[in-house]
Design a protein around this motif. Structure first.
Motif, PDB file in Angstrom:
ATOM      1  N   LEU A 109       0.848  -1.194   0.000  1.00 14.68           N
ATOM      2  CA  LEU A 109       0.000   0.000   0.000  1.00 14.68           C
ATOM      3  C   LEU A 109       0.879   1.237   0.000  1.00 14.68           C
ATOM      4  O   LEU A 109       1.769   1.380   0.838  1.00 14.68           O
ATOM      5  CB  LEU A 109      -0.913   0.002   1.233  1.00 14.68           C
ATOM      6  CG  LEU A 109      -1.873   1.195   1.360  1.00 14.68           C
ATOM      7  CD1 LEU A 109      -2.871   1.219   0.201  1.00 14.68           C
ATOM      8  CD2 LEU A 109      -2.596   1.154   2.704  1.00 14.68           C
ATOM      9  N   ILE A 110       0.645   2.123  -0.972  1.00 17.16           N
ATOM     10  CA  ILE A 110       1.417   3.362  -1.088  1.00 17.16           C
ATOM     11  C   ILE A 110       0.532   4.537  -0.698  1.00 17.16           C
ATOM     12  O   ILE A 110      -0.466   4.829  -1.364  1.00 17.16           O
ATOM     13  CB  ILE A 110       1.928   3.566  -2.525  1.00 17.16           C
ATOM     14  CG1 ILE A 110       2.742   2.357  -2.984  1.00 17.16           C
ATOM     15  CG2 ILE A 110       2.761   4.842  -2.610  1.00 17.16           C
ATOM     16  CD1 ILE A 110       3.042   2.364  -4.468  1.00 17.16           C
ATOM     17  N   ALA A 111       0.873   5.202   0.390  1.00 15.09           N
ATOM     18  CA  ALA A 111       0.179   6.420   0.798  1.00 15.09           C
ATOM     19  C   ALA A 111       0.843   7.608   0.116  1.00 15.09           C
ATOM     20  O   ALA A 111       2.065   7.696   0.068  1.00 15.09           O
ATOM     21  CB  ALA A 111       0.234   6.578   2.314  1.00 15.09           C
ATOM     22  N   GLY A 112       0.033   8.520  -0.407  1.00 11.71           N
ATOM     23  CA  GLY A 112       0.593   9.645  -1.154  1.00 11.71           C
ATOM     24  C   GLY A 112       0.989   9.242  -2.554  1.00 11.71           C
ATOM     25  O   GLY A 112       2.016   9.683  -3.083  1.00 11.71           O
ATOM     26  N   ALA A 113       0.175   8.401  -3.178  1.00 15.01           N
ATOM     27  CA  ALA A 113       0.529   7.805  -4.467  1.00 15.01           C
ATOM     28  C   ALA A 113       0.490   8.782  -5.633  1.00 15.01           C
ATOM     29  O   ALA A 113       0.986   8.464  -6.712  1.00 15.01           O
ATOM     30  CB  ALA A 113      -0.404   6.632  -4.766  1.00 15.01           C
ATOM     31  N   ALA A 114      -0.079   9.971  -5.436  1.00 11.25           N
ATOM     32  CA  ALA A 114      -0.149  10.936  -6.531  1.00 11.25           C
ATOM     33  C   ALA A 114       1.092  11.801  -6.632  1.00 11.25           C
ATOM     34  O   ALA A 114       1.264  12.529  -7.612  1.00 11.25           O
ATOM     35  CB  ALA A 114      -1.383  11.829  -6.364  1.00 11.25           C
TER      36      ALA A 114
END
Length: 308
Positions: free
Chosen positions: A6-11
């Motif tokens: 899971l990648i938080a801040g994917a943008a």
């Protein structure tokens, strides 16, 4: 079955590069990872309940926290806003990961150091004393403490001077800006008294992917993973340069005259937040952990500017 990441801040810069890296992987890790990216609308890390719900929903083996308040100058006027994301939010995510039994890689920054000097010739080491001089740096230093307190097995990765160079996609990092200004201006003034470690986002993403592969395999035995400097690592492009040197290199790669870049001093371009004069991070901890060093900044820059 693929391992869920899971990648938080994917943008953001690194989050986007990580998604691209995992979804396009070939070789020994191909098909082994299922990367999911979320932004603040899907997981607001300032909301503990939302973070816990998202972690329980996705059930990742490892979370990579790229979510951050990065408006360095704006933070000087609104430090609580930076703290809410970079410190309290990081702590929320760390607690949720610890409770769920999943690994955590938390991204931090050279701004946690004073930037006024270095303990060693090779750059700041992970265990060098921090001394942030900006609101942004203080919020990131507090975030590191919150992560370590809530999730002792988490890995903090500090990096610096990250860029993509993607001017055609509206990139706003330094390299992308120089790429745009080369086409717009006859000359540009760039500071030549700030030294750091330029880091190509794609190279950093590959490094983080390698680290996560190690963590995912050893998640059931966290003490088996090396623990340099309390699980803090530095990952940046190799070598060091000033912003002026990077700008000249951008012009050279674009086939433009590098003498159109003119050197100036930090005092000539005052900003609300003081910029570190020295931001070089030693890569020793990364290599000591058995991870592949990132490329030297110069060939990495050439690769970035060769991207369509």
């Amino acid at each position: 079955m693929a391992t869920r990441i899971l990648i938080a801040g994917a943008a953001g810069q690194l989050g986007s590069a990580l998604l691209s890296e995992w979804r396009g992987r070939t070789g020994p890790h191909a098909g082994r990872f299922d990367a999911v990216g979320v932004g603040s609308s899907e997981m607001d890390i300032t909301d503990p309940a939302a973070v816990r719900a998202a972690v329980m929903r996705f059930r990742p083996r490892v979370v990579v926290n790229c979510a951050a308040y990065t408006a360095v100058d704006a933070a000087e006027a609104d430090e609580p806003a930076a703290h809410a994301v970079n410190a309290a939010g990081a702590g929320n995510l760390a607690r949720a990961c610890a409770d769920a039994g999943c690994g955590l890689v938390h991204l931090s920054t050279d701004y946690v150091f004073s930037g006024e000097g270095c303990a060693g010739a090779g750059g700041y080491e992970p265990d060098d004393p921090v001394g942030p001089r900006t609101a942004y740096g203080r919020s990131k230093a507090a975030g590191e403490l919150a992560v370590r307190s809530a999730h002792p097995a988490a890995v903090v990765v500090r990096t610096a001077w990250v860029y993509t160079g993607a001017a055609r996609q509206g990139g706003g990092d330094f390299v992308a800006t120089m790429r745009r200004l080369e086409a717009e201006r006859e000359s540009v003034d760039v500071v030549d008294d700030q030294c750091g470690s330029p880091t190509y986002a794609r190279d950093l993403a590959r490094g983080i992917a390698e680290l996560v592969a190690v963590l995912a395999v050893r998640q059931t035995a966290p003490d088996a993973w090396p623990r340099p400097a309390g699980r803090t690592l530095h990952a940046t492009g190799g070598g060091a340069a000033t912003w002026y040197e990077v700008a000249r290199a951008v012009f050279e790669e674009l086939g433009a005259d590098p003498d159109r870049v003119r050197a100036c001093r930090t005092e000539d371009m005052p900003r609300p937040a003081p910029r570190p004069r020295y931001s070089v991070l030693s890569g020793g901890s990364w290599a000591d952990a058995g991870l592949t060093p990132l490329r030297h900044w110069r060939p990495a820059l050439a690769a970035a500017l060769a991207e369509p």
